[in-house]
Design a protein around this motif. Structure first.
Motif, PDB file in Angstrom:
ATOM      1  N   ARG B   3      -6.008   0.159  10.763  1.00 33.62           N
ATOM      2  CA  ARG B   3      -4.844   0.413  11.657  1.00 33.62           C
ATOM      3  C   ARG B   3      -3.714  -0.401  10.932  1.00 33.62           C
ATOM      4  NH1 ARG B   3      -3.297  -2.044  16.259  1.00 33.62           N
ATOM      5  NH2 ARG B   3      -1.834  -0.880  17.427  1.00 33.62           N
ATOM      6  N   SER B   4      -4.091  -1.867  10.768  1.00 35.00           N
ATOM      7  CA  SER B   4      -2.898  -2.522  10.354  1.00 35.00           C
ATOM      8  C   SER B   4      -2.277  -2.282   9.082  1.00 35.00           C
ATOM      9  CB  SER B   4      -3.709  -3.941  10.106  1.00 35.00           C
ATOM     10  OG  SER B   4      -4.456  -4.026   9.158  1.00 35.00           O
ATOM     11  N   ILE B   7      -0.008   0.489   9.921  1.00 40.52           N
ATOM     12  CA  ILE B   7       1.367  -0.111  10.669  1.00 40.52           C
ATOM     13  C   ILE B   7       2.220  -0.604   9.516  1.00 40.52           C
ATOM     14  CG2 ILE B   7       2.308  -1.688  12.047  1.00 40.52           C
ATOM     15  CD1 ILE B   7      -0.028  -1.410  14.062  1.00 40.52           C
ATOM     16  N   ASN B   8       1.726  -1.356   8.345  1.00 40.34           N
ATOM     17  CA  ASN B   8       2.415  -2.081   7.354  1.00 40.34           C
ATOM     18  C   ASN B   8       2.950  -0.583   6.588  1.00 40.34           C
ATOM     19  OD1 ASN B   8       1.476  -4.266   8.202  1.00 40.34           O
ATOM     20  ND2 ASN B   8       0.232  -4.472   6.663  1.00 40.34           N
ATOM     21  N   LEU B  11       6.092   0.419   8.522  1.00 38.44           N
ATOM     22  CA  LEU B  11       7.188  -0.119   8.394  1.00 38.44           C
ATOM     23  C   LEU B  11       7.722  -0.116   7.099  1.00 38.44           C
ATOM     24  CD1 LEU B  11       5.762  -3.509   9.862  1.00 38.44           C
ATOM     25  CD2 LEU B  11       7.490  -2.524  10.734  1.00 38.44           C
ATOM     26  N   LEU B  12       7.164   0.122   5.950  1.00 38.79           N
ATOM     27  CA  LEU B  12       7.977   0.349   4.530  1.00 38.79           C
ATOM     28  C   LEU B  12       8.481   1.654   4.847  1.00 38.79           C
ATOM     29  CD1 LEU B  12       5.059  -0.942   1.861  1.00 38.79           C
ATOM     30  CD2 LEU B  12       7.484  -1.920   2.649  1.00 38.79           C
ATOM     31  N   VAL B  15      11.772   1.592   6.434  1.00 36.46           N
ATOM     32  CA  VAL B  15      12.962   0.710   5.691  1.00 36.46           C
ATOM     33  C   VAL B  15      13.552   1.978   4.735  1.00 36.46           C
ATOM     34  CG1 VAL B  15      13.155  -1.007   3.736  1.00 36.46           C
ATOM     35  CG2 VAL B  15      12.114  -1.493   6.005  1.00 36.46           C
ATOM     36  N   LEU B  18      15.469   4.233   6.216  1.00 38.25           N
ATOM     37  CA  LEU B  18      16.912   3.951   6.497  1.00 38.25           C
ATOM     38  C   LEU B  18      17.919   3.670   5.248  1.00 38.25           C
ATOM     39  CD1 LEU B  18      16.191   0.738   9.157  1.00 38.25           C
ATOM     40  CD2 LEU B  18      17.941   2.882   9.232  1.00 38.25           C
ATOM     41  N   LEU B  84       6.205 -13.860  -4.444  1.00 36.46           N
ATOM     42  CA  LEU B  84       5.388 -13.389  -3.185  1.00 36.46           C
ATOM     43  C   LEU B  84       4.128 -12.757  -3.638  1.00 36.46           C
ATOM     44  CD1 LEU B  84       8.596 -11.544  -1.232  1.00 36.46           C
ATOM     45  CD2 LEU B  84       6.983 -13.460  -0.448  1.00 36.46           C
ATOM     46  N   TYR B  86       2.008 -13.344  -5.937  1.00 34.86           N
ATOM     47  CA  TYR B  86       1.257 -14.779  -6.364  1.00 34.86           C
ATOM     48  C   TYR B  86       0.687 -15.162  -5.094  1.00 34.86           C
ATOM     49  CZ  TYR B  86      -0.071 -19.055  -8.209  1.00 34.86           C
ATOM     50  OH  TYR B  86      -1.029 -20.162  -8.262  1.00 34.86           O
ATOM     51  N   TYR B  87       1.595 -15.540  -4.263  1.00 29.75           N
ATOM     52  CA  TYR B  87       1.101 -16.291  -2.945  1.00 29.75           C
ATOM     53  C   TYR B  87       0.100 -15.318  -2.178  1.00 29.75           C
ATOM     54  CZ  TYR B  87       1.248 -18.342   1.623  1.00 29.75           C
ATOM     55  OH  TYR B  87       0.918 -18.689   2.903  1.00 29.75           O
ATOM     56  N   PHE B  88       0.521 -13.880  -1.957  1.00 26.43           N
ATOM     57  CA  PHE B  88      -0.502 -13.315  -1.123  1.00 26.43           C
ATOM     58  C   PHE B  88      -1.867 -13.068  -2.044  1.00 26.43           C
ATOM     59  CE2 PHE B  88       3.272 -12.222   1.318  1.00 26.43           C
ATOM     60  CZ  PHE B  88       2.689 -12.479   2.614  1.00 26.43           C
ATOM     61  N   LEU B  90      -3.293 -15.067  -4.195  1.00 24.12           N
ATOM     62  CA  LEU B  90      -3.803 -16.582  -4.114  1.00 24.12           C
ATOM     63  C   LEU B  90      -4.485 -16.469  -2.839  1.00 24.12           C
ATOM     64  CD1 LEU B  90      -4.233 -18.988  -5.797  1.00 24.12           C
ATOM     65  CD2 LEU B  90      -2.628 -19.969  -4.323  1.00 24.12           C
ATOM     66  N   ARG B  91      -4.027 -16.240  -1.828  1.00 18.53           N
ATOM     67  CA  ARG B  91      -4.270 -16.503  -0.384  1.00 18.53           C
ATOM     68  C   ARG B  91      -5.753 -15.523  -0.365  1.00 18.53           C
ATOM     69  NH1 ARG B  91      -2.962 -20.403   3.315  1.00 18.53           N
ATOM     70  NH2 ARG B  91      -1.786 -21.674   1.893  1.00 18.53           N
ATOM     71  N   ARG B  95      -9.644 -16.680   0.070  1.00 20.98           N
ATOM     72  CA  ARG B  95     -10.310 -16.238   1.322  1.00 20.98           C
ATOM     73  C   ARG B  95     -11.675 -15.492   0.946  1.00 20.98           C
ATOM     74  NH1 ARG B  95      -7.343 -12.098   5.068  1.00 20.98           N
ATOM     75  NH2 ARG B  95      -6.282 -11.926   3.072  1.00 20.98           N
TER      76      ARG B  95
END
Lengths: 235, 126
Positions: B3-4, B7-8, B11-12, B15, B18, B84, B86-88, B90-91, B95
């Motif tokens: 579901r998430s 939703i993501n 959102l894209l 955008v 628009l 960005l 890289y950050y996600f 790596l996270r 995990r």
């Protein structure tokens, strides 16, 4: 919102520079303190700056038939408070004025004031206000990012109207003229920025719960993001 | 699809809609130069309001052509998107690593799984 190089009279350029400088210096101090006290937040700080980099490079068409770009400063302001964004926004503006001839060094002060000072503070203020009244996290994030973006362009409008009042209708006439170029164009783009900021915040809630809790975006000990959305937490 | 994730993606999609709608609806057709930059339009407005105004400073470096300029804009977006991602990435990797380490230690040491899981979580940064 970039006022082009040389397009502000010297007195205005100096005044806006003087207005923006204390915010950037204060911001640099808070940034250094943040990194020193919480080295683990360096990565997320980098990501916030990166978000500004991406969004301010995205020129999007708008309903007025012209193109403009979002600012991306709302996210960092919500995460790390506005002073930090004064620095990250200035870095972005410097990159664009030095390499892209977009904006400029003489107008840097004015552009920093709109994009890196007023935008982040306006967005953060709305975000905090909404959270105090228990508005859900993502709705508050959307409104914060939307307003950070739109207020930036409103400030640019005022800056230009002050420098170039209409010969006939004066400051207000010029305000209407520049407003129709910047502020109206920006409304759908600010919606886009709000949606993108919500998207990144959703990904952060998934991936960086600990960090968001430390920053006060999520409530400590909340079992889920949903529970974290109920209460605003003071920082 | 989760579901998430749905939703993501929505959102894209919003955008993208628009951004595309003004083009599809031809909202720039009334202009001489449709979809020009608002910054440039402001410069034109300034010269209309104050025809005598001369910019008193010019950029130190100006991209020699539209191609170079768009390349530098793309570079700016690429740097941002790279950091960005890289950050996600790596996270997510951390995990997964924690979950795996936890799963490995659990059968031996019981459910606490203190060793590997906590160690990597409290590592300041890499």
């Amino acid at each position: 919102m970039h006022i082009a190089e040389g397009f502000l009279p010297p007195a205005h350029a100096v005044a806006w520079g003087a207005a923006a400088a204390p915010f950037v210096i204060h911001g640099a101090r808070s940034l250094i303190r943040e990194v020193r006290e919480h080295p683990e937040s360096t990565l997320l700080l980098g990501a916030s700056g990166a978000f500004t980099f991406v969004l301010s490079a995205l020129k999007l068409p708008s309903v007025t038939g012209s193109c403009s770009h979002p600012t991306g400063t709302g996210l960092g302001a919500i995460l790390f408070r506005p002073p930090v964004m004064a620095v990250l926004g200035t870095i972005t503006l410097l990159f664009q004025s030095l390499l892209l001839a977009h904006g400029g060094l003489t107008t840097l002060g004015a552009n920093v004031f709109s994009m890196a000072v007023v935008g982040p503070w306006a967005g953060y203020a709305v975000y905090r206000l909404l959270r105090r009244y228990d508005v859900p996290l993502m709705a508050a994030v959307f409104c914060g990012a939307f307003l950070a973006d739109l207020s930036t362009y409103c400030v640019t409008t005022v800056q230009l109207a002050l420098a170039f009042p209409d010969p006939g209708s004066g400051f207000l006439g010029a305000l209407g003229k520049f407003g129709s170029i910047f502020a109206v164009t920006q409304i759908p783009l600010a919606v886009s920025e709000g949606l993108l900021t919500v998207l990144v915040m959703r990904l952060l809630v998934q991936s960086s719960k600990g960090e968001l809790t430390r920053l006060g975006v999520l409530v400590a000990g909340a079992a889920s993001a949903r529970a974290g959305e109920r209460k605003a937490v003071a920082r | 699809m989760k579901r998430s994730t749905r939703i993501n993606l929505l959102l894209l999609l919003a955008v993208a809609a628009l951004a595309v709608l003004p083009l599809v609806l031809g909202l720039g057709d009334h202009k001489e130069e449709p979809f020009a930059g608002a910054d440039g339009e402001a410069e034109t407005a300034i010269t209309e309001l104050d025809p005598g105004y001369e910019p008193w400073f010019s950029p130190l470096y100006e991209p020699p052509s539209g191609e170079i300029e768009s390349a530098l804009f793309a570079l700016q977006a690429a740097i941002g998107a790279g950091v960005l991602a890289y950050y996600f990435g790596l996270r997510r990797g951390r995990r997964q690593g924690e979950a795996r380490a936890l799963a490995r230690t659990e059968p031996e040491h019981g459910p606490a799984g203190e060793g590997a899981g906590d160690e990597s979580a409290s590592r300041p940064r890499s």
